[in-house]
Design an enzyme around this catalytic site. Structure first.
Site, PDB file in Angstrom:
ATOM      1  N   ASP A   8       4.905  13.972  -0.108  1.00  0.00           N
ATOM      2  CA  ASP A   8       5.090  15.306  -0.423  1.00  0.00           C
ATOM      3  C   ASP A   8       6.283  15.749   0.259  1.00  0.00           C
ATOM      4  O   ASP A   8       6.971  14.974   0.967  1.00  0.00           O
ATOM      5  CB  ASP A   8       3.750  16.228  -0.305  1.00  0.00           C
ATOM      6  CG  ASP A   8       3.295  16.368   1.272  1.00  0.00           C
ATOM      7  OD1 ASP A   8       4.215  15.795   2.140  1.00  0.00           O
ATOM      8  OD2 ASP A   8       2.531  17.223   1.445  1.00  0.00           O
ATOM      9  N   CYS A  65       2.468  11.998   4.024  1.00  0.00           N
ATOM     10  CA  CYS A  65       2.503  13.785   3.999  1.00  0.00           C
ATOM     11  C   CYS A  65       2.511  14.287   5.607  1.00  0.00           C
ATOM     12  O   CYS A  65       3.051  13.277   6.464  1.00  0.00           O
ATOM     13  CB  CYS A  65       1.218  13.962   3.480  1.00  0.00           C
ATOM     14  SG  CYS A  65      -0.515  13.947   4.068  1.00  0.00           S
ATOM     15  N   THR A  67       0.662  15.183   7.684  1.00  0.00           N
ATOM     16  CA  THR A  67      -0.492  14.549   8.718  1.00  0.00           C
ATOM     17  C   THR A  67      -0.905  13.079   8.071  1.00  0.00           C
ATOM     18  O   THR A  67      -1.529  12.287   9.108  1.00  0.00           O
ATOM     19  CB  THR A  67      -1.625  15.323   8.890  1.00  0.00           C
ATOM     20  OG1 THR A  67      -2.113  15.657   7.709  1.00  0.00           O
ATOM     21  CG2 THR A  67      -1.526  16.678   9.583  1.00  0.00           C
ATOM     22  N   HIS A  98      -9.936  -6.311   8.345  1.00  0.00           N
ATOM     23  CA  HIS A  98     -11.560  -6.091   8.249  1.00  0.00           C
ATOM     24  C   HIS A  98     -11.730  -5.217   6.888  1.00  0.00           C
ATOM     25  O   HIS A  98     -12.747  -5.512   6.359  1.00  0.00           O
ATOM     26  CB  HIS A  98     -11.999  -5.174   9.507  1.00  0.00           C
ATOM     27  CG  HIS A  98     -12.161  -5.963  10.627  1.00  0.00           C
ATOM     28  ND1 HIS A  98     -13.017  -5.522  11.748  1.00  0.00           N
ATOM     29  CD2 HIS A  98     -11.730  -7.325  10.911  1.00  0.00           C
ATOM     30  CE1 HIS A  98     -12.766  -6.516  12.548  1.00  0.00           C
ATOM     31  NE2 HIS A  98     -12.180  -7.738  12.164  1.00  0.00           N
ATOM     32  N   HIS A 133     -16.461  -9.898   6.238  1.00  0.00           N
ATOM     33  CA  HIS A 133     -15.994  -8.429   6.119  1.00  0.00           C
ATOM     34  C   HIS A 133     -15.830  -8.475   4.470  1.00  0.00           C
ATOM     35  O   HIS A 133     -15.778  -7.243   3.959  1.00  0.00           O
ATOM     36  CB  HIS A 133     -14.292  -8.452   6.439  1.00  0.00           C
ATOM     37  CG  HIS A 133     -14.377  -8.418   8.135  1.00  0.00           C
ATOM     38  ND1 HIS A 133     -14.967  -7.630   8.864  1.00  0.00           N
ATOM     39  CD2 HIS A 133     -14.029  -9.704   8.568  1.00  0.00           C
ATOM     40  CE1 HIS A 133     -14.793  -8.207  10.144  1.00  0.00           C
ATOM     41  NE2 HIS A 133     -14.248  -9.392  10.212  1.00  0.00           N
TER      42      HIS A 133
END
Ligand code: RB5
Length: 145
Positions: A8, A65, A67, A98, A133
């Site tokens: 964004d 973005c 954060t 993992h 995994h």
């Protein structure tokens, strides 16, 4: 490997820097936007990148973005997507080894470009370990069914 990348307005500068880095590494990238600093909605971009993956057009995706949080919340709602919000190299490596993460989410307002680039490189260069995994990732994907 072919990647989709999107951001964004809050992540556009880091997206452009990462795109340049990926080009220098010879990695093909499909940039789904945004292309200007004008305010836009991160869910629209996250969905575009995820759809490139689920359509089989690219193997993995990069979302940026402010954060990384909004992008990761959206991406993890999409069937077939395992998105990892990463702020350090160890988490990025483990998200591949993992969790077989097929999307990485990064925060431009959190990370410097140097660290973000190291995180992305670690994520790109680490293979899924499989074994126990794989059983755990299968259980994650079964929740979506
Ligand atoms: C946009 O201001 C900001 O909310 C967005 O980039 C992101 O950080 C959301 O999680």
């Amino acid at each position: 490997m072919k990647l989709a990348i999107g951001s964004d307005h809050g992540g556009i500068h880091l997206k452009e820097a990462l795109k340049q880095h990926l080009a220098e590494r010879g990695i093909e990238v499909n940039d789904v936007g945004t292309y200007t600093e004008e305010s836009c909605d991160y869910p629209d971009i996250a969905l575009k990148v995820c759809r490139e993956i689920t359509a089989g057009n690219v193997e993995r995706g990069v979302l940026v973005c402010g954060t990384g949080i909004g992008m990761s919340i959206v991406a993890n709602k999409v069937d077939g997507i395992r998105a990892a919000l990463c702020g350090d190299v160890f988490s990025a490596t483990m998200s591949r080894e993992h969790n077989n993460a097929n999307v990485i989410c990064l925060g431009e307002r959190v990370l410097g470009q140097g660290l973000a680039t190291c995180i992305l490189d670690a994520w790109l260069d680490t293979a899924f370990a499989g074994g126990r995994h794989a059983r755990r990732v299968d259980k994650i994907m079964a929740i979506e069914k």
